[in-house]
Scaffold this active site. Structure first.
Site, PDB file in Angstrom:
ATOM      1  CG  HIS A  18      -1.949  -0.983   1.345  1.00 26.93           C
ATOM      2  ND1 HIS A  18      -2.066  -1.856   2.402  1.00 26.93           N
ATOM      3  CD2 HIS A  18      -2.987  -1.280   0.506  1.00 26.93           C
ATOM      4  CE1 HIS A  18      -3.129  -2.636   2.218  1.00 26.93           C
ATOM      5  NE2 HIS A  18      -3.693  -2.318   1.082  1.00 26.93           N
ATOM      6  CE  LYS A  42     -10.790  -6.825   1.562  1.00 25.26           C
ATOM      7  NZ  LYS A  42      -9.929  -6.826   0.446  1.00 25.26           N
ATOM      8  NE  ARG A  91      -2.425  -7.047  -4.611  1.00 27.64           N
ATOM      9  CZ  ARG A  91      -3.291  -7.295  -3.656  1.00 27.64           C
ATOM     10  NH1 ARG A  91      -2.855  -7.664  -2.473  1.00 27.64           N
ATOM     11  NH2 ARG A  91      -4.581  -7.209  -3.865  1.00 27.64           N
ATOM     12  CB  SER A 130      -4.339  -6.899   4.072  1.00 28.59           C
ATOM     13  OG  SER A 130      -3.966  -5.614   3.644  1.00 28.59           O
TER      14      SER A 130
HETATM   15  P1  ADP Z   1      -9.885  -3.308  -0.824  1.00 27.99           P
HETATM   16  O1  ADP Z   1     -10.749  -4.043   0.144  1.00 27.99           O
HETATM   17  O2  ADP Z   1     -10.490  -2.020  -1.295  1.00 27.99           O
HETATM   18  O3  ADP Z   1      -9.351  -4.139  -1.955  1.00 27.99           O
HETATM   19  P2  ADP Z   1      -7.162  -3.310   0.197  1.00 27.99           P
HETATM   20  O4  ADP Z   1      -6.609  -2.581   1.384  1.00 27.99           O
HETATM   21  O5  ADP Z   1      -7.052  -4.797   0.175  1.00 27.99           O
HETATM   22  O6  ADP Z   1      -8.661  -2.819   0.079  1.00 27.99           O
HETATM   23  O7  ADP Z   1      -6.489  -2.749  -1.118  1.00 27.99           O
HETATM   24  C1  ADP Z   1      -6.587  -1.398  -1.485  1.00 27.99           C
HETATM   25  C2  ADP Z   1      -5.913  -1.201  -2.827  1.00 27.99           C
HETATM   26  O8  ADP Z   1      -4.516  -1.436  -2.679  1.00 27.99           O
HETATM   27  C3  ADP Z   1      -6.388  -2.160  -3.922  1.00 27.99           C
HETATM   28  O9  ADP Z   1      -6.382  -1.465  -5.150  1.00 27.99           O
HETATM   29  C4  ADP Z   1      -5.337  -3.248  -3.934  1.00 27.99           C
HETATM   30  O10 ADP Z   1      -5.222  -3.852  -5.201  1.00 27.99           O
HETATM   31  C5  ADP Z   1      -4.104  -2.420  -3.602  1.00 27.99           C
HETATM   32  N1  ADP Z   1      -3.048  -3.222  -2.992  1.00 27.99           N
HETATM   33  C6  ADP Z   1      -3.107  -4.045  -1.935  1.00 27.99           C
HETATM   34  N2  ADP Z   1      -1.917  -4.628  -1.698  1.00 27.99           N
HETATM   35  C7  ADP Z   1      -1.068  -4.142  -2.640  1.00 27.99           C
HETATM   36  C8  ADP Z   1       0.298  -4.379  -2.983  1.00 27.99           C
HETATM   37  N3  ADP Z   1       1.054  -5.243  -2.318  1.00 27.99           N
HETATM   38  N4  ADP Z   1       0.808  -3.707  -4.030  1.00 27.99           N
HETATM   39  C9  ADP Z   1       0.033  -2.849  -4.737  1.00 27.99           C
HETATM   40  N5  ADP Z   1      -1.264  -2.613  -4.497  1.00 27.99           N
HETATM   41  C10 ADP Z   1      -1.800  -3.239  -3.470  1.00 27.99           C
END
Ligand code: ADP
Length: 177
Positions: A18, A42, A91, A130
């Site tokens: 992130h 989720k 990713r 995450s």
């Molecule tokens: P959501 O529930 O909205 O998917 P997340 O916190 O899981 O929330 O992810 C928020 C954004 O960050 C999404 O666009 C996800 O693809 C991106 N993201 C999560 N992990 C990574 C990572 N390791 N590298 C790049 N983008 C990421």
């Protein structure tokens, strides 16, 4: 010309992946709002307040960043805040289908012209999620390569408290049984 963008997500918890997207977005936009979703689809390990606190703490020394919670549709939040760009991170190709579907839905839902900008993470963070962090943590694995130190501390505290609660309730069950 857009100055402002929003990066929405669950951030449960915030990872170096992130953070990589946040830094990349900051190279393009002078004002970046990180919008923490109150009720992601989720279940979350951390509460809404804890997730906001984690993102605030980790980004506190970065200029031009605001951290806020939001509830409901991100397009409604964008309308209220007059933001026209939504940042999402990519990713792997496996993220693409879901992100593409969400992007098209958000475009359809928004009455204003909102653009969804995808930023690709550094390859060394491309496998971090995450969900994976929570799994590693639950097995006592090392987290320092995946999350900032503050987040690592919070995960450890959370799991310790969960253990204590588990032990307490098993004691109670034992006592009452
Ligand atoms: P959501 O529930 O909205 O998917 P997340 O916190 O899981 O929330 O992810 C928020 C954004 O960050 C999404 O666009 C996800 O693809 C991106 N993201 C999560 N992990 C990574 C990572 N390791 N590298 C790049 N983008 C990421």
């Amino acid at each position: 010309m857009c100055q402002k963008a929003v990066y929405p997500g669950s951030f449960d918890p915030l990872t170096y992946g992130h953070l990589d997207i946040i830094k990349r977005a900051k190279e393009i936009f002078s004002e970046l709002t990180i919008a923490v979703a109150k009720n992601p689809t989720k279940p979350t390990l951390f509460s809404f307040r804890e997730r906001i606190q984690m993102v605030k703490e980790v980004t506190k020394d970065m200029e031009g960043i605001t951290v806020e919670g939001f509830n409901g549709l991100i397009v409604d939040y964008c309308r209220q805040k007059k933001i026209k760009v939504i940042i999402r991170g990519l990713r792997m190709i496996s993220d693409f289908e879901h992100e593409f579907q969400m992007a098209l839905t958000n475009r359809k839902l928004s009455k204003e012209n909102i653009e969804i900008v995808f930023l690709m993470t550094h390859e060394s963070y491309s496998y971090i999620s995450s969900k994976l962090i929570k799994e590693i943590a639950s097995f006592g694995g090392k987290l320092s390569e995946f999350v900032p130190p503050f987040v690592e501390r919070k995960i450890k505290e959370k799991l310790k408290n969960a253990d204590i609660n588990k032990t307490d309730s098993s004691r109670r069950n034992y006592a009452s049984g």
